[in-house]
Scaffold this motif. Structure first.
Motif, short mmCIF file in Angstrom:
data_model
loop_
_atom_site.label_atom_id
_atom_site.label_comp_id
_atom_site.label_asym_id
_atom_site.label_seq_id
_atom_site.Cartn_x
_atom_site.Cartn_y
_atom_site.Cartn_z
N ILE A 159 8.29 -10.14 -5.43
CA ILE A 159 8.36 -8.82 -4.81
C ILE A 159 8.52 -9.00 -3.30
N SER A 160 9.46 -8.30 -2.71
CA SER A 160 9.77 -8.47 -1.30
C SER A 160 8.88 -7.61 -0.41
N ASP A 161 8.89 -7.92 0.89
CA ASP A 161 8.15 -7.11 1.85
C ASP A 161 8.65 -5.68 1.84
N ALA A 162 9.97 -5.51 1.75
CA ALA A 162 10.56 -4.17 1.75
C ALA A 162 10.08 -3.37 0.54
N GLU A 163 9.94 -4.02 -0.60
CA GLU A 163 9.48 -3.32 -1.80
C GLU A 163 7.99 -2.99 -1.71
N ILE A 164 7.21 -3.85 -1.08
CA ILE A 164 5.79 -3.56 -0.86
C ILE A 164 5.64 -2.31 -0.01
N ILE A 165 6.44 -2.20 1.03
CA ILE A 165 6.39 -1.04 1.92
C ILE A 165 6.93 0.21 1.22
N LYS A 166 8.04 0.07 0.53
CA LYS A 166 8.66 1.21 -0.15
C LYS A 166 7.72 1.86 -1.15
N HIS A 167 7.00 1.04 -1.91
CA HIS A 167 6.12 1.56 -2.95
C HIS A 167 4.68 1.76 -2.46
N ARG A 168 4.46 1.60 -1.16
CA ARG A 168 3.19 1.92 -0.51
C ARG A 168 2.00 1.19 -1.12
N PHE A 169 2.20 -0.06 -1.44
CA PHE A 169 1.07 -0.85 -1.93
C PHE A 169 -0.05 -0.81 -0.88
N GLY A 170 -1.27 -0.71 -1.38
CA GLY A 170 -2.40 -0.62 -0.46
C GLY A 170 -3.58 -1.46 -0.90
N TRP A 171 -4.63 -1.37 -0.13
CA TRP A 171 -5.81 -2.19 -0.39
C TRP A 171 -7.08 -1.39 -0.13
N SER A 172 -8.08 -1.59 -0.98
CA SER A 172 -9.42 -1.05 -0.76
C SER A 172 -10.38 -2.22 -0.59
N GLU A 173 -10.88 -2.38 0.61
CA GLU A 173 -11.78 -3.50 0.88
C GLU A 173 -13.12 -3.30 0.16
N SER A 174 -13.59 -2.06 0.08
CA SER A 174 -14.88 -1.80 -0.54
C SER A 174 -14.87 -2.11 -2.02
N GLN A 175 -13.71 -1.91 -2.68
CA GLN A 175 -13.62 -2.15 -4.11
C GLN A 175 -12.82 -3.41 -4.47
N LYS A 176 -12.30 -4.07 -3.44
CA LYS A 176 -11.48 -5.27 -3.64
C LYS A 176 -10.34 -4.97 -4.63
N LEU A 177 -9.62 -3.88 -4.35
CA LEU A 177 -8.54 -3.44 -5.23
C LEU A 177 -7.21 -3.45 -4.50
N LEU A 178 -6.19 -4.01 -5.17
CA LEU A 178 -4.81 -3.83 -4.75
C LEU A 178 -4.35 -2.53 -5.39
N ILE A 179 -3.88 -1.59 -4.60
CA ILE A 179 -3.63 -0.23 -5.07
C ILE A 179 -2.14 0.06 -5.15
N PHE A 180 -1.73 0.62 -6.30
CA PHE A 180 -0.36 1.07 -6.50
C PHE A 180 -0.39 2.60 -6.62
N PRO A 181 -0.19 3.32 -5.51
CA PRO A 181 -0.25 4.78 -5.57
C PRO A 181 1.10 5.37 -5.98
N ILE A 182 1.05 6.48 -6.70
CA ILE A 182 2.26 7.18 -7.11
C ILE A 182 2.21 8.59 -6.56
N PHE A 183 3.30 9.01 -5.89
CA PHE A 183 3.36 10.31 -5.25
C PHE A 183 4.46 11.17 -5.88
N ASP A 184 4.29 12.49 -5.76
CA ASP A 184 5.36 13.37 -6.20
C ASP A 184 6.36 13.56 -5.08
N GLY A 185 7.35 14.42 -5.28
CA GLY A 185 8.40 14.61 -4.29
C GLY A 185 7.92 15.20 -2.98
#
Length: 268
Positions: free
Chosen positions: A111-137
């Protein structure tokens, strides 16, 4: 439900739902409301704005209770919608600044840096979670999935929101067939060449098959190698509504290079 009395004169109009009740409020309300009346905090939705900034209100309902308090009372009496998580338990410390370990894990699958940014991958330090958020239009959060990096956590993936109702379709819009896979990373790689959709698991509901049959000419099912029997059954059921084919492999889709992915789908 109640009357709202403003300093520029009372209004006797009955309010039919909680959404309309906010039209005579002063200042932003601390949570947004949807049309069903559920208090619905949304990290990515702006605070509810005053619809008429020139009116000043006493913020008092007909019962003499402050409007904010009355809204909370009324919302608490509404039965929650079944099977819908209205808050999604979204981590409040979500950030797109990923730690090196999470970045390395994502990039091991190409997975490229551009794809990480495009799909808004995130992180929760308190829960140690890599987050994949999904948004509507409109940019509203509608579901999310987290991949746990916590030590001793047996459950690796957590999905929140109305997962079975979300069709997160990505890839070239001109494609007339779509490939269903278990996870978002696999979908992202397939979407470089084909339309793809993550199932956030391995189950393919009948209602999803019906919806896909109205939009596509064919469906490919590519589940992880340990779900082959389930994939076969899904293909047999889906083929009653739309031409469906099975893609099998010894590894998960995200483990393959782009050339191998394309080859496996073409021979599916």
């Amino acid at each position: 439900i109640t009357d709202i009395h403003c300093q520029d004169g009372p209004t006797d109009a009955k309010v039919e739902d909680l959404w309309q009740l906010t039209q005579c409020m002063c200042g932003p309300f601390p949570a947004s409301l949807n049309s069903t009346g559920f208090v619905q905090p949304r990290p990515f939705r702006k605070q509810l704005q005053v619809l008429n900034r020139n009116r000043t209100c006493k913020r008092m309902s007909r019962e003499g209770v402050p409007v904010e308090e009355r809204l909370q009372q009324l919302a608490a009496r509404v039965e929650p919608m079944q099977n819908v998580d209205v808050t999604f338990d979204f981590p409040q410390d979500y950030t797109t600044d990923l730690p090196k370990g999470a970045v390395a894990w994502v990039k091991r699958y190409g997975i490229s840096d551009a794809e990480i940014i495009k799909h808004r991958f995130g992180w929760s330090e308190s829960q140690k979670l890599l987050i994949f958020p999904i948004f509507d239009g409109d940019g509203n959060l509608i579901m999310w999935q987290g991949r746990s990096f916590a030590m001793g956590e047996n459950r690796k993936y957590f999905s929140k929101g109305p997962v079975s109702d979300i069709m997160h379709i990505i890839g070239p819009v001109e494609q007339k067939e779509i490939i269903l896979v278990e996870d978002l990373l696999s979908a992202i790689k397939i979407a470089r060449s084909y339309r793809a959709m993550p199932l956030w698991g391995s189950h393919i509901p009948l209602k999803l098959i019906r919806r896909l049959s109205a939009r596509f000419e064919a469906v490919g099912v590519w589940l992880d190698s340990d779900k082959t029997n389930e994939a076969i059954l899904s293909v047999l059921r889906a083929s009653q509504f739309i031409p469906t084919f099975l893609v099998t492999s010894s590894l998960d889709p995200k483990d393959y290079s782009q050339d191998v992915i394309n080859s496996l789908i073409e021979t599916g």
